[in-house]
Design a protein around this motif. Structure first.
Motif, short mmCIF file in Angstrom:
data_model
loop_
_atom_site.label_atom_id
_atom_site.label_comp_id
_atom_site.label_asym_id
_atom_site.label_seq_id
_atom_site.Cartn_x
_atom_site.Cartn_y
_atom_site.Cartn_z
N ARG A 90 40.27 -33.91 97.26
CA ARG A 90 40.11 -32.45 97.23
C ARG A 90 41.16 -31.81 96.32
NH1 ARG A 90 40.83 -29.72 102.85
NH2 ARG A 90 43.01 -29.67 102.21
N THR A 91 42.39 -32.34 96.36
CA THR A 91 43.45 -31.84 95.49
C THR A 91 43.06 -31.97 94.02
OG1 THR A 91 45.22 -32.34 97.07
CG2 THR A 91 45.84 -32.24 94.75
N THR A 92 42.47 -33.11 93.67
CA THR A 92 42.05 -33.33 92.28
C THR A 92 40.97 -32.34 91.88
OG1 THR A 92 42.64 -35.67 92.41
CG2 THR A 92 41.12 -35.02 90.67
N LEU A 93 39.98 -32.15 92.75
CA LEU A 93 38.88 -31.24 92.44
C LEU A 93 39.39 -29.80 92.31
CD1 LEU A 93 36.12 -32.69 94.78
CD2 LEU A 93 36.20 -32.82 92.28
N GLU A 94 40.34 -29.42 93.16
CA GLU A 94 40.90 -28.06 93.08
C GLU A 94 41.70 -27.86 91.79
OE1 GLU A 94 43.13 -27.80 96.67
OE2 GLU A 94 41.41 -27.20 97.90
N GLU B 129 30.86 -37.15 85.97
CA GLU B 129 29.94 -36.22 86.63
C GLU B 129 30.68 -35.05 87.25
OE1 GLU B 129 26.67 -36.16 86.20
OE2 GLU B 129 27.20 -37.80 84.84
N HIS B 130 31.85 -35.31 87.83
CA HIS B 130 32.67 -34.22 88.37
C HIS B 130 33.11 -33.28 87.25
CE1 HIS B 130 33.04 -35.24 92.58
NE2 HIS B 130 33.41 -36.48 92.30
N VAL B 131 33.48 -33.86 86.12
CA VAL B 131 33.90 -33.05 84.97
C VAL B 131 32.73 -32.22 84.45
CG1 VAL B 131 34.66 -33.16 82.56
CG2 VAL B 131 35.79 -34.58 84.30
N ARG B 132 31.57 -32.83 84.39
CA ARG B 132 30.38 -32.12 83.92
C ARG B 132 30.09 -30.89 84.79
NH1 ARG B 132 27.02 -34.80 80.76
NH2 ARG B 132 27.42 -36.80 81.80
N ALA B 133 30.23 -31.09 86.12
CA ALA B 133 30.00 -29.99 87.05
C ALA B 133 31.05 -28.89 86.88
CB ALA B 133 29.99 -30.50 88.48
N ALA B 134 32.31 -29.30 86.68
CA ALA B 134 33.39 -28.32 86.53
C ALA B 134 33.21 -27.52 85.25
CB ALA B 134 34.74 -29.04 86.52
N VAL B 135 32.82 -28.18 84.17
CA VAL B 135 32.64 -27.51 82.89
C VAL B 135 31.42 -26.59 82.91
CG1 VAL B 135 32.16 -27.90 80.43
CG2 VAL B 135 33.88 -29.28 81.60
N ALA B 136 30.42 -26.96 83.70
CA ALA B 136 29.24 -26.11 83.83
C ALA B 136 29.60 -24.78 84.49
CB ALA B 136 28.16 -26.83 84.64
N LYS B 137 30.56 -24.83 85.43
CA LYS B 137 31.00 -23.60 86.12
C LYS B 137 31.94 -22.78 85.25
CE LYS B 137 32.49 -25.29 90.08
NZ LYS B 137 33.06 -25.25 91.46
N TYR C 285 31.22 -44.12 75.47
CA TYR C 285 31.67 -42.85 76.07
C TYR C 285 31.09 -41.64 75.34
CZ TYR C 285 34.84 -44.87 79.50
OH TYR C 285 35.36 -45.54 80.58
N LEU C 286 30.87 -41.76 74.04
CA LEU C 286 30.28 -40.65 73.28
C LEU C 286 28.88 -40.31 73.78
CD1 LEU C 286 31.34 -41.23 69.57
CD2 LEU C 286 31.65 -39.13 70.90
N ARG C 287 28.17 -41.32 74.26
CA ARG C 287 26.81 -41.09 74.77
C ARG C 287 26.82 -40.44 76.16
NH1 ARG C 287 25.93 -46.25 72.19
NH2 ARG C 287 26.26 -47.37 74.15
N MET C 288 27.97 -40.44 76.82
CA MET C 288 28.05 -39.95 78.20
C MET C 288 28.36 -38.46 78.31
SD MET C 288 30.19 -43.17 79.77
CE MET C 288 30.64 -42.32 81.28
N PHE C 289 29.09 -37.92 77.30
CA PHE C 289 29.58 -36.55 77.44
C PHE C 289 29.99 -36.01 76.07
CE2 PHE C 289 32.72 -33.26 78.44
CZ PHE C 289 32.10 -32.58 79.50
N PRO C 290 29.82 -34.70 75.81
CA PRO C 290 30.23 -34.11 74.53
C PRO C 290 31.73 -33.80 74.50
CG PRO C 290 29.20 -32.43 75.88
CD PRO C 290 29.09 -33.71 76.66
N TRP C 291 32.55 -34.82 74.35
CA TRP C 291 34.00 -34.65 74.36
C TRP C 291 34.48 -33.75 73.23
CZ3 TRP C 291 35.29 -36.86 78.77
CH2 TRP C 291 34.54 -37.96 79.24
#
Length: 294
Positions: A74-78, A105-113, A140-146
């Motif tokens: 939870r600390t990491t997500l916050e 996936e967590h990063v994707r969700a955070a960036v979407a918000k 990794y390039l195929r996984m996310f637009p870094w």
């Protein structure tokens, strides 16, 4: 000047705390080869030419088994919510695994918000043949637009300057939040507890490292000396025996190593006393976790 905060995230054992120490050029986070070494968010301030960067080291993503572990995740997500830039740290020594995919996936969700730059940090390049890096980077390039992708070695410092170089333009302009003499928000008391735990991690194996916490009962500081009395909590009598060791030898080794590290960091003589106590299931106890700062 350029100012901002950077969250350092990733699964356990990818070298996030080693990277923080390397970026700050000083040790503010303990490190070990045991998973889940970092249990809280650790703030470190880098003062570089034209910029102040506040780095936030976080507990590694993992499948939580105890209340302590759930709080760590939870600390990491916050921390995602607080940071202006995200570093996603992965290892060069292996292809993306389930833990890395979960982090993405967590990063994707955070960036979407809340959109923000995300830098992929491929750590431990000193342990692999450079020819293996390109296929890994393509995966990794195929996984996310870094925003950026930086291979480096936190252990040796190779290419860490490049990471700072690409980070500074990603920050906003503003005023420094911390004085030039501020390195971390951790008190000497907190650092002392963590350094003792680090030395325990070096000396123990199997379930013992995960079952250990350190509570500072007394911290007396003068201009020339710090006197520290600490209690090491374990969950079982058998763990207490392992930690103390034959004739108290293992606990003595822990105390000596911790004292030497503290003297180097604090710049003064340190006197350390250690006791070991059994507190069953402390990782599930709200009151104990609150006392320990978790």
């Amino acid at each position: 000047m350029k100012v901002g905060s950077v969250a350092i995230v990733g699964r356990s054992n990818v070298g996030k705390s080693t990277l923080l120490n390397r970026l700050l050029k000083e040790k503010v986070a303990i490190v070990s080869d045991k998973p889940q070494t970092t249990r809280t968010r650790i703030l470190g301030v880098a003062h570089v030419e034209g910029a102040q960067i506040v780095f936030l080291d976080t507990p590694g993503f993992h499948e939580p088994r105890h209340l302590l572990n759930r709080r760590m995740v939870r600390t990491t997500l916050e921390t995602f919510e607080d940071a202006d830039v995200l570093y996603v740290v992965v290892e060069a020594t292996a292809p993306p695994g389930p833990g890395d995919l979960a982090v993405v996936e967590h990063v994707r969700a955070a960036v979407a918000k809340h959109a923000r730059p995300v830098v992929l940090v491929i750590n431990k390049v000193d342990l692999v043949n450079k020819a293996r890096l390109l296929p890994l980077m393509e995966q990794y390039l195929r996984m996310f637009p870094w925003t950026e992708m930086v291979p480096l070695s936190a252990e040796t410092g190779d290419n860490v300057d490049r990471l700072l170089t690409v980070t500074i333009p990603l920050l906003a302009e503003g005023e420094a939040a911390y004085g030039e003499d501020v390195l971390t928000d951790q008190s000497m008391r907190t650092l002392a507890a963590e350094l003792i735990r680090e030395k325990i991690l070096e000396q123990t194996y199997e379930e013992v490292p995960h079952s250990v916490a350190v509570e500072i009962e007394q911290f007396q500081e003068t201009k020339k000396m710090a006197k520290i009395a600490a209690v090491v909590l374990v969950e079982k009598e058998s763990q207490k025996g392992i930690l103390i060791g034959k004739h108290g030898e293992r606990l003595k080794l822990v105390g000596t190593a911790a004292r030497q590290e503290m003297e180097r960091l604090f710049g003064m003589k340190v006197f350390v006393q250690l006791w070991v106590k059994v507190r069953e299931s402390w990782r599930e106890d709200e009151h104990t976790l609150a006392e320990l700062g978790y």
